[in-house]
Each structure stands twice: as structure tokens, then as C-alpha cells.
Design an enzyme around this catalytic site. Structure first.
Site, PDB file in Angstrom:
ATOM      1  N   LYS A 197       6.586  -8.334   0.304  1.00 21.39           N
ATOM      2  CA  LYS A 197       5.585  -9.207   0.493  1.00 21.39           C
ATOM      3  C   LYS A 197       5.985 -10.415  -0.395  1.00 21.39           C
ATOM      4  CE  LYS A 197       0.332 -10.361  -0.213  1.00 21.39           C
ATOM      5  NZ  LYS A 197      -0.686  -9.673  -0.627  1.00 21.39           N
ATOM      6  N   LYS A 249       6.001  -8.902   4.844  1.00 26.39           N
ATOM      7  CA  LYS A 249       4.992  -9.868   4.952  1.00 26.39           C
ATOM      8  C   LYS A 249       5.579 -11.191   4.040  1.00 26.39           C
ATOM      9  CE  LYS A 249       0.175 -11.272   3.757  1.00 26.39           C
ATOM     10  NZ  LYS A 249      -0.965 -10.523   3.357  1.00 26.39           N
TER      11      LYS A 249
END
Length: 329
Positions: A197, A249
Site C-alpha cells: 500500500k 494499492k
């Protein structure tokens, strides 16, 4: 005249041949819909920076997940928008807090038809907007945050969440949560690790959606956008710690990381097409600069092509509807 012997265009010459030769096909079951559920009653509230996306009430969320189940998507990922926040994110572990109450309601509504998933992070519940507890010096305290994550995990599992989305990027979060779940009898509750992320500029509209109070940034715990190998390392660590699924992400700007994680992972790899990616396509389409439907389909297809087994996308239900209509023809 030159007459090529090898003619790759043969397989592109008709719609039927193109369809037959397609390497990647989208299916509704590979799509997960992120949903925001706020405290209070009344009508859903539109999110201005994400046209078509709303903050649901529990009642409107029930209707939305029924529609999602009918479309055949794989799951919904729930985010809570509480009315009150504090330094430790008390609402995150309140069994009657908005996220846990919504989870119970939606799991009862559609839990057999799709996977009801929950975001396990403190940022929506803290008054400082960080994903963890703050130390005296204002830094995010990794290890005390793990204790809060374990508490959250038990409440979310008890509320009916089938998969916990660990999005906080704390070191050791997967191992800590997995151990807490197992010791308390939730051995079948799955863990989705937001492994790679990144500290991205593409989260802006999401922070509108959850009414984030963050000041500053999250670069001390989210990944540097320059680092590809580090994203792969984080995914491998999470696999070792017992994750059931790992995720990259954002998706669109990190397809290289996604492809590398997919190449080394023995477990499913997902990707999150984040709010900024959604908002850019919607804005360009609203101005007539791109074909909206083609851009939506191509953007999700590219994420699958890079190696994602499933995609979190705000277009999940709409895209599933298109796919179902195409299949019916």
C-alpha cells in the site's frame, strides 16, 4: 509487394475471432465493491469528488448489497464513517459502532450470496486521522497499534465479517491479527493483507468519503512510490505471517508491482482501483474526452491482466451488469 507469412492480425479480424482469442476475461465474481456506511438515518449522501458514489445509511446499504448480490459480484468491502472520533478510535471496537453494526446488518442480508468484508484500520475512527495510535512525540506507535488491531479483529469477526482487510501498514499486523483470531476461535475468518500500500496522491477523494481528519501524511508507514522491490518484500512477509490474500494499492499506477507480486505469490493477489483512479475517469468522461464505458472496462481489464485475481473497484456493480448483459446476448 511484400506478403508476410506470419499474420497476427488474422485473430483480430472479426468480433468472434477476437472473443475466442481473448487472453483475459472479466467476470462479476472477480469484483469487490467498496462501500461507505455512515452513522445516522436519512438519505444516502453523495460524495462530490466521486460522482455516483455515496455515504450509505445502514438501510440504503442493505438495498445496495442486495443489488450487488443480484449482479453476482464477489464481495463488498465496508468502511465506517462515525459521528464521533477520538485519539484511540474507540468507535472501531464498539460492537454497536457504525462499522460493526453495518457488518451485522449486511451479513444477515446477503452473507450467503457474497463475501462481506471489513476495513480493519483506525484512520476512520481517530480524531487525528492516522491509521494507528500516536506516541508522545506524535509519531505512529506500531506495537501499541497492533493491540488495537487485534481488538478490532475480534469485534469485526464477531459481527460477521468473513474477511478482514488489514490496511494500516503496521509491521507485524498480519501475524498479530491471525494469532488473535485463532486463539479466540475465529479460525475460519480470513485475512486480506494490504501488503503493498503506497503513500499515493490518488487517495484524495477517499478522504472526502470517510471525512478524514488527517493532517500531514502517512509516509512513515505507507510505501514510497519509488520502491518496487519493497512492495514485493512486504507481500512475501505477509504471506509468511499467515495472510490468506495479499493486495497492491493503488492498482493502475503500480501494475509493475502487481505483476511481480503475482509472479511470486502462492496465494490470491488482489488490487484496489482507488478513488483517484475512479474520479479521473469519471471527470474525463463527463467532459466528453474519453468513452466512459470503454475506459472503465479497459482500466479494470489491465489490472486483471497484470495479475490481480480480484479487483476492488467502485464500478463493481455497474461493470458486472455490463458483463451480465453481454453474456446474455
Amino acid at each position: 509487394m511484400i506478403t508476410p507469412v506470419i499474420r497476427p492480425r488474422r485473430l483480430r479480424s472479426t468480433p468472434a475471432l477476437r472473443r475466442l482469442a481473448s487472453e483475459i476475461r472479466l467476470h462479476p465474481s472477480e469484483l469487490v465493491l467498496p462501500m461507505f456506511v455512515r452513522e445516522g438515518n436519512g438519505d444516502p449522501l453523495p460524495i462530490q469528488s466521486m460522482p455516483g458514489v455515496v455515504q450509505h445509511t445502514i438501510d440504503s446499504a442493505r438495498r445496495a448489497v442486495t443489488e450487488a448480490a443480484e449482479a453476482g459480484i464477489g464481495g463488498v468491502m465496508l468502511f465506517g464513517v462515525p459521528a464521533v472520533r477520538d485519539a484511540v478510535g474507540s468507535g472501531a471496537t464498539d460492537p454497536d459502532g457504525i462499522l460493526n453494526a453495518a457488518t451485522r446488518a449486511l451479513a444477515a442480508e446477503v452473507g450467503d450470496a457474497l463475501v462481506v468484508q471489513t476495513d480493519l484500520c483506525l484512520d476512520e475512527f481517530t480524531d487525528h486521522g492516522h491509521c494507528g495510535l500516536l506516541a508522545v512525540d506524535g509519531s505512529v506507535d506500531n506495537d501499541s497499534t497492533l493491540e488495537r488491531y487485534c481488538e478490532m479483529a475480534l469485534v469485526q469477526a464477531a459481527s460477521g465479517s468473513q474477511l478482514l482487510g488489514l490496511s494500516g501498514m503496521m509491521d507485524g499486523q498480519v501475524a498479530a491479527v491471525r494469532r488473535a483470531l485463532d486463539l479466540n476461535g475465529y479460525v475460519d475468518t480470513a485475512v486480506l493483507a494490504y501488503s503493498a500500500k503506497y503513500a499515493s496522491a490518488f487517495y484524495g477523494p477517499f478522504r472526502d468519503a470517510v471525512e478524514s481528519t488527517l493532517e500531514g501524511d502517512r509516509r512513515s508507514y505507507q510505501l514510497d512510490p519509488a520502491n518496487r522491490r519493497e512492495g514485493v518484500r512486504e507481500a512475501l512477509l505477509d504471506i509468511q505471517e499467515g495472510a490468506d490474500v495479499v493486495m497492491v494499492k493503488p492498482a493502475g499506477s503500480y501494475l509493475d508491482v502487481l505483476a511481480e507480486v503475482a509472479a511470486v505469490s502462492a496465494i490470491p493477489v488482489w488490487a484496489y482501483q482507488v478513488s483517484g483512479e475512479y474520479a479521473m475517469i469519471e471527470a474525463a468522461a463527463a467532459h466528453g474526452w474519453i468513452d466512459r464505458r470503454r475506459a472503465v472496462e479497459e482500466s479494470v481489464l489491465s489490472i486483471r491482466r497484470a495479475g490481480a485475481d480480484a479487483v476492488l473497484t467502485y464500478w463493481a456493480v455497474e461493470l458486472a451488469t455490463w458483463l451480465n448483459e453481454r453474456q446474455a446476448r
